[in-house]
Enzyme design. Structure first.
Site, PDB file in Angstrom:
ATOM      1  N   CYS A 280       3.007  -4.823  -0.885  1.00 46.87           N
ATOM      2  CA  CYS A 280       2.479  -3.842   0.081  1.00 46.87           C
ATOM      3  C   CYS A 280       0.993  -4.048   0.379  1.00 46.87           C
ATOM      4  O   CYS A 280       0.476  -3.500   1.350  1.00 46.87           O
ATOM      5  CB  CYS A 280       2.710  -2.425  -0.422  1.00 46.87           C
ATOM      6  SG  CYS A 280       4.434  -2.068  -0.732  1.00 46.87           S
TER       7      CYS A 280
ATOM      8  N   HIS B  91      -2.149   2.777   2.786  1.00 45.43           N
ATOM      9  CA  HIS B  91      -0.754   2.310   2.780  1.00 45.43           C
ATOM     10  C   HIS B  91       0.153   3.534   2.786  1.00 45.43           C
ATOM     11  O   HIS B  91      -0.043   4.474   2.014  1.00 45.43           O
ATOM     12  CB  HIS B  91      -0.546   1.461   1.528  1.00 45.43           C
ATOM     13  CG  HIS B  91       0.882   1.139   1.241  1.00 45.43           C
ATOM     14  ND1 HIS B  91       1.751   0.726   2.222  1.00 45.43           N
ATOM     15  CD2 HIS B  91       1.586   1.157   0.084  1.00 45.43           C
ATOM     16  CE1 HIS B  91       2.944   0.518   1.676  1.00 45.43           C
ATOM     17  NE2 HIS B  91       2.868   0.772   0.384  1.00 45.43           N
TER      18      HIS B  91
ATOM     19  N   ASN C 142       8.063   3.817   3.692  1.00 41.87           N
ATOM     20  CA  ASN C 142       7.182   2.752   3.208  1.00 41.87           C
ATOM     21  C   ASN C 142       7.669   1.412   3.759  1.00 41.87           C
ATOM     22  O   ASN C 142       8.716   0.929   3.347  1.00 41.87           O
ATOM     23  CB  ASN C 142       7.204   2.777   1.678  1.00 41.87           C
ATOM     24  CG  ASN C 142       6.319   1.707   1.057  1.00 41.87           C
ATOM     25  OD1 ASN C 142       5.919   0.750   1.713  1.00 41.87           O
ATOM     26  ND2 ASN C 142       6.035   1.864  -0.221  1.00 41.87           N
TER      27      ASN C 142
HETATM   28  O1  UT7 Z   1       4.376   0.492  -2.183  1.00 41.60           O
HETATM   29  C1  UT7 Z   1       4.530   1.046  -3.464  1.00 41.60           C
HETATM   30  C2  UT7 Z   1       5.902   1.609  -3.562  1.00 41.60           C
HETATM   31  N1  UT7 Z   1       6.173   2.640  -4.508  1.00 41.60           N
HETATM   32  C3  UT7 Z   1       5.635   3.877  -4.526  1.00 41.60           C
HETATM   33  O2  UT7 Z   1       4.739   4.206  -3.789  1.00 41.60           O
HETATM   34  C4  UT7 Z   1       6.245   4.836  -5.492  1.00 41.60           C
HETATM   35  C5  UT7 Z   1       5.269   5.848  -6.029  1.00 41.60           C
HETATM   36  N2  UT7 Z   1       5.992   6.917  -6.719  1.00 41.60           N
HETATM   37  C6  UT7 Z   1       6.573   7.946  -6.033  1.00 41.60           C
HETATM   38  O3  UT7 Z   1       6.462   8.016  -4.817  1.00 41.60           O
HETATM   39  C7  UT7 Z   1       7.270   9.013  -6.823  1.00 41.60           C
HETATM   40  O4  UT7 Z   1       7.131   8.717  -8.201  1.00 41.60           O
HETATM   41  C8  UT7 Z   1       8.784   9.153  -6.474  1.00 41.60           C
HETATM   42  C9  UT7 Z   1       8.913   9.760  -5.089  1.00 41.60           C
HETATM   43  C10 UT7 Z   1       9.482   7.807  -6.523  1.00 41.60           C
HETATM   44  C11 UT7 Z   1       9.442  10.097  -7.456  1.00 41.60           C
HETATM   45  O5  UT7 Z   1       8.797  11.358  -7.429  1.00 41.60           O
HETATM   46  P1  UT7 Z   1       8.367  12.063  -8.792  1.00 41.60           P
HETATM   47  O6  UT7 Z   1       7.776  13.354  -8.410  1.00 41.60           O
HETATM   48  O7  UT7 Z   1       7.502  11.083  -9.532  1.00 41.60           O
HETATM   49  O8  UT7 Z   1       9.752  12.313  -9.481  1.00 41.60           O
HETATM   50  P2  UT7 Z   1      10.283  11.788 -10.895  1.00 41.60           P
HETATM   51  O9  UT7 Z   1      10.562  10.332 -10.838  1.00 41.60           O
HETATM   52  O10 UT7 Z   1       9.370  12.301 -11.966  1.00 41.60           O
HETATM   53  O11 UT7 Z   1      11.648  12.552 -10.989  1.00 41.60           O
HETATM   54  C12 UT7 Z   1      11.722  13.970 -11.068  1.00 41.60           C
HETATM   55  C13 UT7 Z   1      13.179  14.376 -11.039  1.00 41.60           C
HETATM   56  C14 UT7 Z   1      14.050  13.583 -12.007  1.00 41.60           C
HETATM   57  O12 UT7 Z   1      15.034  14.451 -12.511  1.00 41.60           O
HETATM   58  P3  UT7 Z   1      14.875  15.086 -13.986  1.00 41.60           P
HETATM   59  O13 UT7 Z   1      14.806  13.908 -14.919  1.00 41.60           O
HETATM   60  O14 UT7 Z   1      13.612  15.873 -13.925  1.00 41.60           O
HETATM   61  O15 UT7 Z   1      16.110  15.894 -14.118  1.00 41.60           O
HETATM   62  C15 UT7 Z   1      14.722  12.552 -11.144  1.00 41.60           C
HETATM   63  O16 UT7 Z   1      15.956  12.114 -11.647  1.00 41.60           O
HETATM   64  O17 UT7 Z   1      13.729  14.124  -9.737  1.00 41.60           O
HETATM   65  C16 UT7 Z   1      14.916  13.333  -9.870  1.00 41.60           C
HETATM   66  N3  UT7 Z   1      15.016  12.485  -8.675  1.00 41.60           N
HETATM   67  C17 UT7 Z   1      15.601  12.901  -7.546  1.00 41.60           C
HETATM   68  N4  UT7 Z   1      16.202  14.064  -7.211  1.00 41.60           N
HETATM   69  C18 UT7 Z   1      16.682  14.181  -5.961  1.00 41.60           C
HETATM   70  C19 UT7 Z   1      14.562  11.229  -8.494  1.00 41.60           C
HETATM   71  N5  UT7 Z   1      14.833  10.811  -7.258  1.00 41.60           N
HETATM   72  C20 UT7 Z   1      15.483  11.836  -6.640  1.00 41.60           C
HETATM   73  C21 UT7 Z   1      16.019  12.009  -5.353  1.00 41.60           C
HETATM   74  N6  UT7 Z   1      16.605  13.199  -5.050  1.00 41.60           N
HETATM   75  N7  UT7 Z   1      15.958  11.063  -4.402  1.00 41.60           N
END
Ligand code: UT7
Length: 333
Positions: free
Chosen positions: A112, A251, A281
């Site tokens: 990216c 980005h 993204n």
């Molecule tokens: O160019 C670089 C590319 N990458 C990025 O920019 C990624 C940067 N990171 C992020 O954008 C965020 O970390 C995410 C959007 C990927 C995830 O958000 P988060 O607030 O960090 O959520 P998390 O991974 O801590 O997950 C929280 C909860 C989890 O459930 P439990 O364990 O709390 O029960 C996940 O399983 O949300 C759950 N979860 C979802 N729920 C509904 C994860 N993905 C989803 C989803 N829909 N799509």
């Protein structure tokens, strides 16, 4: 020493839209979760038979038209991508042929951050006097490498391309660039298979290792730490401060990252550009697509100071400060 300025810009997003409602039907997620956690409402997706080079060619043609030049004037073509049409040859060579260019052409892979890396190469070549006009494209078809059974990644990414024509000029357009990489973070965000470490085989496909894996939390923390640092370094190299900026164009990965970065740089949110809601993204395409969005919507004028800043797999980061020197032809008429 000649300096480099942006003489033309263009972008292209594929026609097909993938909305949060579509994703609700594919994985256990909800429109509300996606909007709250990422700010993304929809993304564009390549059609069957369409590849990264097709997106790149469309963006490049738009940038050439905006610069008012044809391919004969291009001395070098650089395509930033981590989703090449094929591992061999470089996507840049396919783009070069399609555009009817005869100049050298190669790919840059900094994920990216790729567009800012490619910009640095283009600027340096112009400043060295080895080229006068360089076409820099950021293009990715991320959805080809996304596992649409993995809700942690499939909600984030879209496809697209953006391009700029860099030209030698007496006055600097690109004022300063800061790049960085930390390969100890390589496992944070990767496509495990399809390279020399793990060639494609049935077992690999069965384990879905041809798709992107990501430690979302780790990437989030890395991003909000590194973006302000990179932006400050590029601003310092340009003799400017965040207060001088007309726009910060980060980005487009996640609205929460964009908002956190704005706060850490003490930038008013209305001067921090975002179109992530409509694009998701798009990796190396994200910054030039965002810049073109600002430009074509009439929110970027000659004299404006813009900082762009990217981060991504590697892990890599890069920021550039640009004095915008172009007026839109519609503004001129
Ligand atoms: O160019 C670089 C590319 N990458 C990025 O920019 C990624 C940067 N990171 C992020 O954008 C965020 O970390 C995410 C959007 C990927 C995830 O958000 P988060 O607030 O960090 O959520 P998390 O991974 O801590 O997950 C929280 C909860 C989890 O459930 P439990 O364990 O709390 O029960 C996940 O399983 O949300 C759950 N979860 C979802 N729920 C509904 C994860 N993905 C989803 C989803 N829909 N799509």
């Amino acid at each position: 020493m000649p300096r480099a300025a942006i003489a033309g810009i263009g972008s292209y997003l594929p026609e097909d839209r993938l909305t949060n409602a579509d994703l609700e039907r594919m994985v256990d997620t909800s429109d509300e979760w996606i909007l709250t956690r990422t700010g993304i409402a929809e993304r564009r997706v390549v059609a069957a038979g369409e590849a990264t080079s097709d997106l790149a060619v469309r963006a490049a043609r738009a940038a050439l038209a905006d610069a008012g030049i044809d391919g004969a004037g291009i001395d070098l073509l650089i395509v930033a991508t981590s989703t090449p049409d094929t591992l061999i040859p470089a996507t840049a060579c396919r783009v070069q042929a399609e555009l009817g260019l005869t100049c050298p052409a190669f790919d840059v892979n900094a994920a990216c951050s790729g567009f800012v890396y490619a910009l640095q190469v283009g600027v340096t070549v112009i400043e060295s006097g080895r080229a006068r006009t360089v076409l820099v494209v950021g293009a990715d078809a991320m959805t080809r490498f996304i596992d649409f059974t993995d809700r942690g990644t499939c909600i984030l990414f879209g496809d697209g391309a953006g391009a700029v024509v860099l030209r030698a000029s007496e006055e600097a357009g690109v004022l300063g660039i800061a790049l960085g990489a930390d390969g100890t973070g390589a496992e944070m965000l990767k496509v495990p298979a399809g390279g020399s470490a793990l060639p494609l085989a049935q077992q690999v496909l069965d384990a879905r290792q041809q798709y992107l894996t990501m430690s979302g939390n780790e990437v989030f923390k890395f991003a909000v730490r590194v973006i302000p640092k990179a932006a400050r370094e590029a601003l310092k190299a340009s003799g400017a401060t965040a207060a001088d900026l007309t726009w910060l164009v980060p980005h487009q990965a996640n609205q929460r990252i964009i908002d956190t970065v704005a706060d850490r740089l003490h930038m008013p949110h209305e001067r921090v550009f975002s179109n992530v809601a409509a694009t998701g993204n798009t990796s190396a395409a994200s910054i030039p697509v965002a810049l073109d969005d600002l430009y074509t919507s009439g929110r970027l004028s000659a004299g404006d100071l813009v900082a762009v800043v990217g981060f991504g797999a590697g892990v890599t980061w890069g920021a550039a400060v640009v004095r915008w020197t172009k007026s839109r032809s519609s503004e001129e008429t």
